[in-house]
Design a protein around this motif. Structure first.
Motif, mmCIF file in Angstrom:
data_model
loop_
_atom_site.group_PDB
_atom_site.id
_atom_site.type_symbol
_atom_site.label_atom_id
_atom_site.label_comp_id
_atom_site.label_asym_id
_atom_site.label_seq_id
_atom_site.Cartn_x
_atom_site.Cartn_y
_atom_site.Cartn_z
ATOM 1 N N ALA A 5 -3.458 0.199 8.537
ATOM 2 C CA ALA A 5 -3.973 -0.394 7.305
ATOM 3 C C ALA A 5 -3.545 0.420 6.100
ATOM 4 O O ALA A 5 -3.401 1.640 6.172
ATOM 5 C CB ALA A 5 -5.489 -0.487 7.369
ATOM 6 N N LEU A 19 -5.057 -5.462 0.484
ATOM 7 C CA LEU A 19 -4.945 -4.623 1.667
ATOM 8 C C LEU A 19 -3.931 -5.232 2.625
ATOM 9 O O LEU A 19 -3.804 -6.458 2.705
ATOM 10 C CB LEU A 19 -6.294 -4.499 2.369
ATOM 11 C CG LEU A 19 -7.479 -4.006 1.534
ATOM 12 C CD1 LEU A 19 -8.714 -3.883 2.406
ATOM 13 C CD2 LEU A 19 -7.160 -2.699 0.849
ATOM 14 N N CYS A 21 -2.323 -4.861 6.756
ATOM 15 C CA CYS A 21 -2.522 -4.316 8.098
ATOM 16 C C CYS A 21 -1.337 -4.728 8.951
ATOM 17 O O CYS A 21 -1.156 -5.912 9.246
ATOM 18 C CB CYS A 21 -3.819 -4.824 8.710
ATOM 19 S SG CYS A 21 -4.130 -4.197 10.381
ATOM 20 N N TRP A 35 -10.799 -8.328 9.143
ATOM 21 C CA TRP A 35 -11.139 -7.179 8.303
ATOM 22 C C TRP A 35 -12.648 -6.977 8.353
ATOM 23 O O TRP A 35 -13.423 -7.941 8.279
ATOM 24 C CB TRP A 35 -10.701 -7.405 6.865
ATOM 25 C CG TRP A 35 -9.223 -7.347 6.654
ATOM 26 C CD1 TRP A 35 -8.345 -8.381 6.621
ATOM 27 C CD2 TRP A 35 -8.445 -6.162 6.434
ATOM 28 N NE1 TRP A 35 -7.081 -7.929 6.418
ATOM 29 C CE2 TRP A 35 -7.107 -6.565 6.282
ATOM 30 C CE3 TRP A 35 -8.748 -4.798 6.344
ATOM 31 C CZ2 TRP A 35 -6.063 -5.659 6.055
ATOM 32 C CZ3 TRP A 35 -7.719 -3.903 6.118
ATOM 33 C CH2 TRP A 35 -6.398 -4.337 5.976
ATOM 34 N N ARG A 37 -15.794 -3.955 6.981
ATOM 35 C CA ARG A 37 -16.016 -2.864 6.042
ATOM 36 C C ARG A 37 -17.316 -2.152 6.355
ATOM 37 O O ARG A 37 -18.224 -2.734 6.943
ATOM 38 C CB ARG A 37 -16.028 -3.384 4.605
ATOM 39 C CG ARG A 37 -17.183 -4.304 4.268
ATOM 40 C CD ARG A 37 -17.002 -4.884 2.857
ATOM 41 N NE ARG A 37 -18.122 -5.753 2.481
ATOM 42 C CZ ARG A 37 -18.146 -6.474 1.361
ATOM 43 N NH1 ARG A 37 -17.110 -6.439 0.507
ATOM 44 N NH2 ARG A 37 -19.190 -7.235 1.088
ATOM 45 N N ILE A 69 -7.667 -14.080 3.090
ATOM 46 C CA ILE A 69 -6.933 -13.458 4.184
ATOM 47 C C ILE A 69 -5.721 -14.319 4.504
ATOM 48 O O ILE A 69 -5.795 -15.555 4.480
ATOM 49 C CB ILE A 69 -7.826 -13.256 5.431
ATOM 50 C CG1 ILE A 69 -7.120 -12.396 6.466
ATOM 51 C CG2 ILE A 69 -8.296 -14.581 6.004
ATOM 52 C CD1 ILE A 69 -8.020 -11.948 7.616
ATOM 53 N N LEU A 80 -5.296 -8.880 2.983
ATOM 54 C CA LEU A 80 -6.582 -9.269 2.412
ATOM 55 C C LEU A 80 -6.466 -9.112 0.905
ATOM 56 O O LEU A 80 -6.445 -7.991 0.389
ATOM 57 C CB LEU A 80 -7.723 -8.411 2.955
ATOM 58 C CG LEU A 80 -9.121 -8.846 2.490
ATOM 59 C CD1 LEU A 80 -9.493 -10.209 3.085
ATOM 60 C CD2 LEU A 80 -10.173 -7.795 2.867
ATOM 61 N N TYR A 93 -12.591 -0.038 4.505
ATOM 62 C CA TYR A 93 -12.177 -1.304 5.104
ATOM 63 C C TYR A 93 -11.321 -1.025 6.337
ATOM 64 O O TYR A 93 -10.396 -0.208 6.282
ATOM 65 C CB TYR A 93 -11.404 -2.141 4.093
ATOM 66 C CG TYR A 93 -12.306 -2.809 3.080
ATOM 67 C CD1 TYR A 93 -12.969 -2.050 2.113
ATOM 68 C CD2 TYR A 93 -12.520 -4.184 3.091
ATOM 69 C CE1 TYR A 93 -13.822 -2.646 1.190
ATOM 70 C CE2 TYR A 93 -13.363 -4.791 2.166
ATOM 71 C CZ TYR A 93 -14.008 -4.016 1.227
ATOM 72 O OH TYR A 93 -14.850 -4.611 0.306
ATOM 73 N N TYR A 94 -11.627 -1.747 7.412
ATOM 74 C CA TYR A 94 -10.908 -1.604 8.674
ATOM 75 C C TYR A 94 -10.294 -2.930 9.088
ATOM 76 O O TYR A 94 -10.928 -3.975 8.954
ATOM 77 C CB TYR A 94 -11.862 -1.159 9.786
ATOM 78 C CG TYR A 94 -12.540 0.168 9.575
ATOM 79 C CD1 TYR A 94 -13.756 0.245 8.895
ATOM 80 C CD2 TYR A 94 -11.972 1.344 10.046
ATOM 81 C CE1 TYR A 94 -14.388 1.458 8.693
ATOM 82 C CE2 TYR A 94 -12.598 2.569 9.846
ATOM 83 C CZ TYR A 94 -13.798 2.619 9.173
ATOM 84 O OH TYR A 94 -14.413 3.831 8.979
ATOM 85 N N CYS A 95 -9.079 -2.872 9.606
ATOM 86 C CA CYS A 95 -8.532 -4.078 10.214
ATOM 87 C C CYS A 95 -8.693 -3.979 11.715
ATOM 88 O O CYS A 95 -8.769 -2.879 12.273
ATOM 89 C CB CYS A 95 -7.084 -4.310 9.823
ATOM 90 S SG CYS A 95 -5.920 -3.072 10.411
#
Length: 123
Positions: A5, A19, A21, A35, A37, A69, A80, A93-95
């Motif tokens: 990411a 963002l 990924c 995604w 968070r 997205i 994103l 934020y994580y994918c």
């Protein structure tokens, strides 16, 4: 599957960030990507997801109409786009990616996770 990411940063309220990924490895096994968070002191929450094939999208109510997205299958990348950002969007934020073939990507276990990217929205 490995997920990388990027794209976080500091932005003023009302601003935008995108963002990215990038997925690598056994990407053919991916059914959907999402995604999530996590803000300080809060549990991780779902933000948005997209089916790899067909492109159906899912959003949390808190981001509908502001976040979009999308995916680039050729580049194995999910984006994103975050517009009209608010201070409450501040989080890591994580994918994530899932192999599970399900109807609603909001309620599925994700198998692979990328490292987080910090998004900070100042008021």
């Amino acid at each position: 599957v490995q997920l990388q990411a990027s794209g976080g940063g500091l932005v003023q309220a009302g601003g935008s960030l995108r963002l990215s990924c990038a997925a690598s490895g056994r990407t053919l096994s991916i059914y959907g990507m999402g995604w999530f968070r996590q803000a300080p002191g809060r549990e991780r929450e779902f933000v948005a997801a997209i089916r790899w094939s067909g492109g159906s999208t899912y959003y949390a109510e808190s981001v509908k109409g502001r976040f979009t997205i999308s995916r680039d299958n050729a580049e194995n990348t999910v984006y994103l786009q975050m517009n009209s950002l608010k201070p409450e969007d501040t989080a890591v934020y994580y994918c994530a990616a899932t192999r599970r073939v399900v109807g609603d990507l909001r309620h599925v276990e994700y198998d692979y996770w990328g490292q987080g990217t910090q998004v900070t929205v100042s008021s």
